[in-house]
Design an enzyme around this catalytic site. Structure first.
Site, PDB file in Angstrom:
ATOM      1  CB  CYS A  35      -0.904   0.007   1.235  1.00  0.00           C
ATOM      2  SG  CYS A  35      -1.863   1.531   1.390  1.00  0.00           S
ATOM      3  CB  CYS A  92      -2.097   4.623   4.264  1.00  0.00           C
ATOM      4  SG  CYS A  92      -3.520   3.856   3.477  1.00  0.00           S
ATOM      5  CB  SER A  93      -0.384   0.762   6.540  1.00  0.00           C
ATOM      6  OG  SER A  93      -1.386   1.406   7.304  1.00  0.00           O
ATOM      7  CB  CYS A  94      -4.732  -0.859   2.526  1.00  0.00           C
ATOM      8  SG  CYS A  94      -5.406   0.807   2.485  1.00  0.00           S
TER       9      CYS A  94
END
Lengths: 192, 113, 93
Positions: free
Chosen positions: A98, A101-103
Site C-alpha cells: 500500500c 498508507c498501510s492497507c
C-alpha cells in the site's frame, strides 16, 4: 499543527477521558476491541491457504470471493472491507503493497508488520520489486513475472501462494504450519 | 539506480509526502524486516479508531486525511500510531466532537498516569 | 466514465494534481497519473473516499482493478501492476 506541544501519549490520555465522558468509548469497550483485534493472526490466513490447497471447491470460492471464504472458516468479516485473493501460478508471482498508507488484510492476517508500513517497503515494491524480494531472502526465477498489487482503495488483498513440492499427502493442518505471514503478502514463498 | 534522481518522476510532480511509491530517497534505505511488537499505546489507539469508525464518529478516510495533513517533518518523525493519535484528535476537534481546550486539560491532568 | 468498463478496455488515468489546489484526500497514486493501463476487472461500487475524508455526502463510484506495465513508468521495474482506481479518475485511451 494543533496541540503541537503535547506528547502523543498524553493526547491519548486526554482522548480516552473525553471519549468515556461523552459515552463514545469506555475502558471496557476499548479492552474488548483490543482483545478482538489481537485475536486475528496469520494462522487464520494460513488455514485458508492450506484448505485451498486441499479442497478444490474451497479454492474456487476463495478466488471468487475471499470474504465468503474467510467467513466459511469462521473468521468474522462483517463490516470489514472485502477480501480479494490473488492466486500465484507457475510463472506469475503477486506482491502486495500500500504505497499511500498501510492497507492490509487484517481480518485474516492480523496487524500489519512493521516493514509493511515502512517508507522503504512502500517505495521499493512498485519500482524495484525483484530486489525488494531479495531483502526477504526470496530469489524468484527470471522467468517468473512479478505482479505488484498497490492496495489503494476498498479491497484488502492476500496472496494464495503455490503449494510447494514435497508436500504430497499432507493434511491441511500440516500444510498450514508451513505458511507464513510474508507468503500471503508475497515477500516470501512457502517451502519445506 | 540508473535514473538521474534530479529528473525523477517523483521529484518532477507535486506528489504528496505520504504518496511513497518509487520515491528515490527511500530506494537506498534497507527494509527493516525484523519483527517489532506493538505496545499498549499502539493497541489502544488502534482500538479507539475502530470504535470511532464503527459508531460513525469518524471514518478511516478521515483518519487518513488527518495523517496526510501533518507537517512533513512531523509525519517523518512520529511512529505509526503517534500519527494516528494526532489525526484522531485533530479530526474530532474539527468536527466539534471534542474541544481543543478540553483535550489539553485532560491530557495535562492525566499526564504521567 | 460512467458506463461499466469491460476487462481489456484501454484507459488512461487523469493527469490531475488536486494536491496543488488545497486540502484533499486522494487514493490515486501520483505515479500512475497520466499513464495508460488496461481494465483488469470491475470490483464493485464504493463510496467516494475523496468526499468521505471530509465527512461530506459521498456518491458511489465504480472501482476497477487497472493493470499497468510498470516498466513504462520506471524502466528498471521489471513487473506489472494492479491498482484499484475509481471511475472518476479514468478516461478513454
Amino acid at each position: 499543527m494543533i496541540l503541537g506541544d503535547l506528547d502523543e501519549r498524553d493526547m491519548l490520555k486526554g482522548l480516552r477521558a473525553l471519549l468515556a465522558e461523552q459515552g463514545i468509548a469506555n475502558a471496557a469497550e476499548i479492552a474488548e476491541r483490543i482483545a478482538a483485534t489481537d485475536a486475528a493472526n496469520p494462522g487464520q490466513g494460513a488455514a485458508m491457504v492450506a484448505r485451498a490447497w486441499t479442497d478444490r471447491e474451497f479454492r474456487a470460492l476463495m478466488l471468487a470471493d475471499g470474504t465468503k471464504a474467510a467467513e466459511a472458516m469462521g473468521i468474522p468479516m462483517r463490516g470489514l472491507p472485502p477480501l480479494g485473493v490473488l492466486e500465484n501460478v507457475p510463472g506469475l508471482h503477486h506482491l502486495v503493497v500500500c504505497t499511500l498508507c498501510s492497507c492490509y488484510p487484517r481480518a485474516v492476517l492480523g496487524y500489519p508488520p512493521f516493514w509493511y508500513k515502512s517508507a522503504a517497503y512502500r517505495a521499493k515494491a512498485v519500482r524495484t520489486p525483484r530486489a525488494l524480494l531479495r531483502e526477504f531472502g526470496t530469489e524468484l526465477a527470471r522467468d517468473v513475472a512479478i505482479r505488484v498489487v498497490d492496495s489503494t482503495a476498498d479491497y484488502r488483498w492476500m496472496v494464495l501462494p503455490e503449494r510447494p513440492a514435497g508436500t504430497d499427502g499432507w493434511d491441511a493442518a500440516r500444510l498450514a504450519a508451513i505458511v507464513r505471514e510474508g507468503d500471503m503478502i508475497g515477500v516470501t514463498v512457502p517451502s519445506v | 539506480m540508473s535514473n538521474d534522481v534530479a529528473a525523477d518522476l517523483a521529484d518532477r510532480v507535486p506528489r504528496a509526502m505520504h504518496d511513497l511509491g518509487g520515491v528515490p530517497r527511500f530506494l537506498c534505505e534497507a527494509v527493516d524486516t525484523a519483527p517489532h511488537a506493538l505496545d499498549d499505546f499502539d493497541r489502544e489507539v488502534d482500538a479507539i479508531r475502530q470504535i470511532l469508525g464503527a459508531k460513525g464518529v469518524m471514518s478511516v478516510d478521515e483518519l487518513r486525511r488527518g495523517i496526510e495533513a501533518l507537517p512533513e517533518d512531523v509525519y517523518r518523525r512520529l511512529s505509526y500510531y503517534r500519527r494516528w493519535v494526532r489525526s484522531i484528535a485533530s479530526i474530532l476537534i474539527e468536527k466539534g466532537v471534542i474541544s481543543e481546550a478540553a483535550l489539553r486539560a485532560h491530557a495535562i491532568s492525566g499526564a504521567g498516569r | 466514465m460512467t458506463a461499466q468498463l469491460a476487462p481489456g478496455r484501454r484507459v488512461r488515468v487523469r493527469l490531475d494534481w488536486p494536491e496543488t489546489r488545497g486540502p484533499c484526500h486522494i487514493r490515486t497514486p501520483y505515479y500512475v497519473r497520466g499513464q495508460e493501463g488496461v481494465i483488469h476487472r470491475a470490483l464493485g461500487r464504493f463510496r467516494n473516499p475523496e468526499k468521505l475524508a471530509f465527512a461530506r455526502p459521498a456518491e458511489e463510484l465504480a472501482l476497477y482493478h487497472v493493470r499497468f506495465d510498470l516498466r513504462r513508468i520506471w524502466p528498471e521495474a521489471d513487473a506489472d501492476l494492479l491498482v484499484e482506481l475509481f471511475e472518476s479518475w479514468l478516461e478513454a485511451a
